[in-house]
Design an enzyme around this catalytic site. Sequence first.
Site, PDB file in Angstrom:
ATOM      1  N   ASP A  68       5.636  24.013   6.893  1.00  0.00           N
ATOM      2  CA  ASP A  68       6.789  24.092   7.879  1.00  0.00           C
ATOM      3  C   ASP A  68       7.267  25.416   8.377  1.00  0.00           C
ATOM      4  OD1 ASP A  68       6.104  21.709   6.324  1.00  0.00           O
ATOM      5  OD2 ASP A  68       8.157  20.934   7.029  1.00  0.00           O
ATOM      6  N   HIS A 150       9.691  16.245  12.976  1.00  0.00           N
ATOM      7  CA  HIS A 150      10.522  16.935  13.805  1.00  0.00           C
ATOM      8  C   HIS A 150       9.854  17.137  15.264  1.00  0.00           C
ATOM      9  CE1 HIS A 150      13.892  18.258  11.343  1.00  0.00           C
ATOM     10  NE2 HIS A 150      13.093  18.061  10.486  1.00  0.00           N
ATOM     11  N   HIS A 251       1.538  15.572   7.251  1.00  0.00           N
ATOM     12  CA  HIS A 251       2.989  16.235   6.965  1.00  0.00           C
ATOM     13  C   HIS A 251       3.740  15.521   5.954  1.00  0.00           C
ATOM     14  CE1 HIS A 251       6.652  18.371   8.172  1.00  0.00           C
ATOM     15  NE2 HIS A 251       7.077  17.329   8.146  1.00  0.00           N
TER      16      HIS A 251
END
Length: 424
Positions: A68, A150, A251
């Site tokens: 990330d 996100h 992810h």
Amino acid sequence: MAAAPSPSVPACGDLPAAVSAFADAFVDFAVSGIFFPATSPPSPSPPPPPTTPTTFLPSPSRLVAIGDLHGDLPKSLSALRLAGLVPPSSSPDSSPSASASWAAGPTLAVQLGDILDRGGDELRLLYLLRRLALSAEARGGAFLPILGNHEVMNVSGDFRFATPQGLQEFSAWAGWYRAGLAIKRRCGEHLDPQPRNPFLGVPKSFPGVKPEFWDGMRSRLAALRPDGPIARRFLADLPTVLVVGDSVFVHGGLLEANVEYGLERINAEVSQWIRGEGGDNGRAPEYVRGRDAVVWLRRFSDGFNCDCKRLEGVLGMIPGARRMVMGHTIQTVGINAVCSAQAVRVDVGLSRGCGNGLPEVLEINAGGAEVRVITTPPSEAWMYRKQEVEKVAAAVTEKTGEVKDGLALLVRESHGLKEVGVKA
């Protein structure tokens, strides 16, 4: 008798496309300092239909994974340099375009998502990574970000983890984007298709948010909602799940139901949602929402007591898969693996907005047979000393799913796990 126009002089009918291309380049450079290469001469023809994101790729000679990034351009460049993907910082040319110049030959690099939130360089980071992907393709390599929770949150209009600096960056983008629209409108009805104004229908006020953030919120919503110009250009063609050789990149993680539903189907439907094919306010697909969603799952990335038998079963449903590489959950001890190295966790909390972790990258060679961690040299490691993260009872954490009005900024997490290997 009037002379025929010279073939070297553009006809008036060619000008709208040229003006549109100039406006796009103008906005790109104003926002990011980066020029994108022209892939073909300006054409008034409609763009080709969008392609479905890539899901399966063969093993490359060298495979790299980066966790990330969260809106931190300097730290992201540190990780890219550590992996040898871009020129070293000592390079004479330190311009944004030089930083997006691929230096890794046939390497294939995967970035595990969460480019957005927690920092103030979100747009510059999106631009740089896209320019790097184009440079990699031209030089025989590949740079492939995937979607994180996100990105899904922001396309859904959930800005809890945006920062004031991030909102300011989107406000500045909106000003330049409007200037680009004004340039294009000089062509009037001659421009086909007509430029779409992404700000139409977007609220101008946001109850529960301080008024000084309203313009940033409005700009961010216009840019990132389904079919918004930033969402469509930088996010819609990214996969949610990517399988490279024997490595599955996702992810959060995968469960049996996700594989049964179809990895290619997941990628296609998330892409369609981001492109706005369900409408500007279309809801995200179910498998990217909720605790067990592919971008939210923590069953295989949080702590020592992972359900290794279940992970083995999930991997067994994907032909040839040996390991699942995940981001999402910060590993305060650095990149590590559990379940006999079938679960590899690469989110080191890199961004200064969520830990300022030591830059590390994962490297997989020999068709998956050799796996190692490349970590920051000791001469530089002191700058990124791993810190114990304070536990704030009142903090809003995405892990527990708690929500409060307004912006929840710089939420931090901590998970101590076992390191598997380091190259000094």
